[in-house]
Design an enzyme around this catalytic site. Structure first.
Site, PDB file in Angstrom:
ATOM      1  N   HIS A 262      10.798  10.528  -0.755  1.00 44.41           N
ATOM      2  CA  HIS A 262      11.102   9.705  -2.078  1.00 44.41           C
ATOM      3  C   HIS A 262      10.850  10.531  -3.333  1.00 44.41           C
ATOM      4  O   HIS A 262      10.199  11.684  -3.320  1.00 44.41           O
ATOM      5  CB  HIS A 262      10.163   8.512  -2.224  1.00 44.41           C
ATOM      6  CG  HIS A 262      10.647   7.465  -1.062  1.00 44.41           C
ATOM      7  ND1 HIS A 262      10.148   6.231  -1.040  1.00 44.41           N
ATOM      8  CD2 HIS A 262      11.370   7.494   0.108  1.00 44.41           C
ATOM      9  CE1 HIS A 262      10.682   5.529  -0.103  1.00 44.41           C
ATOM     10  NE2 HIS A 262      11.586   6.409   0.573  1.00 44.41           N
ATOM     11  N   GLU A 264       9.243   9.905  -6.075  1.00 43.57           N
ATOM     12  CA  GLU A 264       7.720  10.043  -6.483  1.00 43.57           C
ATOM     13  C   GLU A 264       7.260  10.897  -5.493  1.00 43.57           C
ATOM     14  O   GLU A 264       6.182  11.705  -5.958  1.00 43.57           O
ATOM     15  CB  GLU A 264       7.109   8.521  -6.307  1.00 43.57           C
ATOM     16  CG  GLU A 264       7.650   7.603  -6.956  1.00 43.57           C
ATOM     17  CD  GLU A 264       8.723   6.764  -6.048  1.00 43.57           C
ATOM     18  OE1 GLU A 264       8.963   5.732  -6.298  1.00 43.57           O
ATOM     19  OE2 GLU A 264       9.528   7.348  -5.530  1.00 43.57           O
ATOM     20  N   CYS A 289       8.045   2.134  -3.954  1.00 40.26           N
ATOM     21  CA  CYS A 289       7.824   1.311  -2.557  1.00 40.26           C
ATOM     22  C   CYS A 289       6.251   1.347  -2.065  1.00 40.26           C
ATOM     23  O   CYS A 289       5.613   1.968  -2.944  1.00 40.26           O
ATOM     24  CB  CYS A 289       8.763   2.030  -1.456  1.00 40.26           C
ATOM     25  SG  CYS A 289       8.131   3.463  -1.052  1.00 40.26           S
ATOM     26  N   CYS A 292       5.021   4.809  -1.355  1.00 36.87           N
ATOM     27  CA  CYS A 292       4.929   5.658  -2.513  1.00 36.87           C
ATOM     28  C   CYS A 292       3.388   5.118  -3.056  1.00 36.87           C
ATOM     29  O   CYS A 292       2.870   6.083  -3.626  1.00 36.87           O
ATOM     30  CB  CYS A 292       5.866   5.917  -3.371  1.00 36.87           C
ATOM     31  SG  CYS A 292       7.408   6.829  -2.479  1.00 36.87           S
TER      32      CYS A 292
END
Length: 356
Positions: A262, A264, A289, A292
């Protein structure tokens, strides 16, 4: 602030100008595109000019775009508006100034034609009405002229209004609701600046499911950026590298088989915990999410700012609350193409006549 307004005939350029002048204290500046009527004073010296029937101070009418711009620059603390931008060359000149904002105004041909007929009936009731074909030819000439056409200017406007309002009050209400004079339209706030960087990072994403970009900052300085996609050395998701994303799995489904890192996660891995410390802010164009969010808490991020929601927003917010991370959504002022509608019943048959 210096605002330029472009657009086609009877689209609402004068209506927007009137709003700025009457509601926000702007002063209109004119280019002398045609010899105006001289209005001599009693002592024989020219003090004012007449443009389109209005008495205008001579110091607000200019022989060239450069002299107009020099005046606006020397008086930049005041607010100015001009509806006369004759070409892209003039726009290029004005656009050099950091306090300049371009707004375009347009409307469907039939709407503008109806406004023209209403104005013609009001101002010249004995004249034969203009045909739609003649009006369309005039409109196209203004829009598509190879040297002075308004279309290239309109395509470069920060705010592009499609004006369907049937009266001046309706237009003014819509412009107020748009927060037209928000300072961030000229100089982005820190939120706008960093969210733009996050959105730009997202364009590098190779994930087939969703593009996400992220920027980590500390003391208003970028620490790291990230976007989602497969790890280095693996086949890009956009080239078939992640079976889960390429199969079109729904949000939150099959995550255990997803090979994409992801945005992040990439940004946090790039920054490292030692470079984050207290006070770091994570900007992400999509709300993180759940997976994360726990990593964001673990590395000590103090605040997360996001633009778009995600299916796990509630779970993420709960983790952040417990972990002491502030979460907020950034909603920028509306830019781009904006359609203005009537907002009151009966507006089409009542109210102040529309001022094009």
């Amino acid at each position: 602030m210096f605002i330029g307004i472009c657009g086609n005939i009877f689209a609402g350029r004068n209506g927007v100008t009137d709003y700025l002048v009457s509601q926000h204290g702007f002063t209109r500046l004119y280019l002398r595109t045609a010899p105006p009527t001289t209005q001599p004073a009693a002592n024989g010296h020219q003090t004012r000019l007449s443009v389109a029937g209005d008495e205008i101070p001579a110091e607000h009418i200019f022989d060239s775009p450069s002299t107009l711009l020099d005046f606006a620059t020397k008086n930049w603390r005041l607010d100015w508006v001009t509806a006369g931008i004759p070409s892209e060359a003039v726009l290029d000149l004005y656009a050099r100034r950091p306090f300049f904002l371009l707004i375009s105004v347009d409307a469907p041909l039939t709407v503008r034609f109806a406004r023209h007929l209403a104005a013609q009936e009001r101002l010249h009731p004995s004249a034969p009405p203009t045909s739609l074909a003649a009006f369309a030819i005039q409109s196209d000439a203004i829009l598509y002229h190879p040297h002075t056409g308004q279309l290239p200017l309109m395509s470069r406007a920060s705010i592009r209004l499609v004006n369907l309002a049937a009266s001046l009050p309706a237009l003014h209400r819509a412009l107020t609701a748009l927060d037209l004079l928000n300072p961030s339209r000229l100089r982005p706030t820190w939120d706008a600046y960093f969210m733009s960087l996050a959105s730009l990072a997202a364009r590098r994403s190779n994930c087939m499911k969703r593009r996400v970009g992220c920027v980590v900052v500390r003391d208003h300085r970028v620490v790291s950026t990230g976007y989602n996609g497969t790890p280095r050395g693996l086949v890009n998701c956009g080239e078939g590298g992640c079976a889960r994303c390429n199969a079109g799995e729904g949000a939150g489904q099959g995550l255990a088989t997803c090979l994409c890192i992801h945005a992040e996660e990439n940004a946090l891995l790039e920054a490292g915990r030692e470079r984050l410390r207290d006070g770091a802010v994570l900007y992400c164009d999509t709300c993180p999410c759940l997976t994360c969010s726990i990593k964001i808490v673990q590395v000590g991020i103090g605040e997360v700012v996001y633009s778009q929601g995600y299916s796990m927003d509630g779970d993420t917010a709960a983790v952040f609350r417990e972990g002491g991370v502030r979460l907020r959504q950034y909603v920028p002022p509306v830019n781009g193409l904006i359609q203005i509608e009537d907002d009151m019943p009966g507006e089409k048959t009542s109210g102040t006549p529309f001022n094009p």
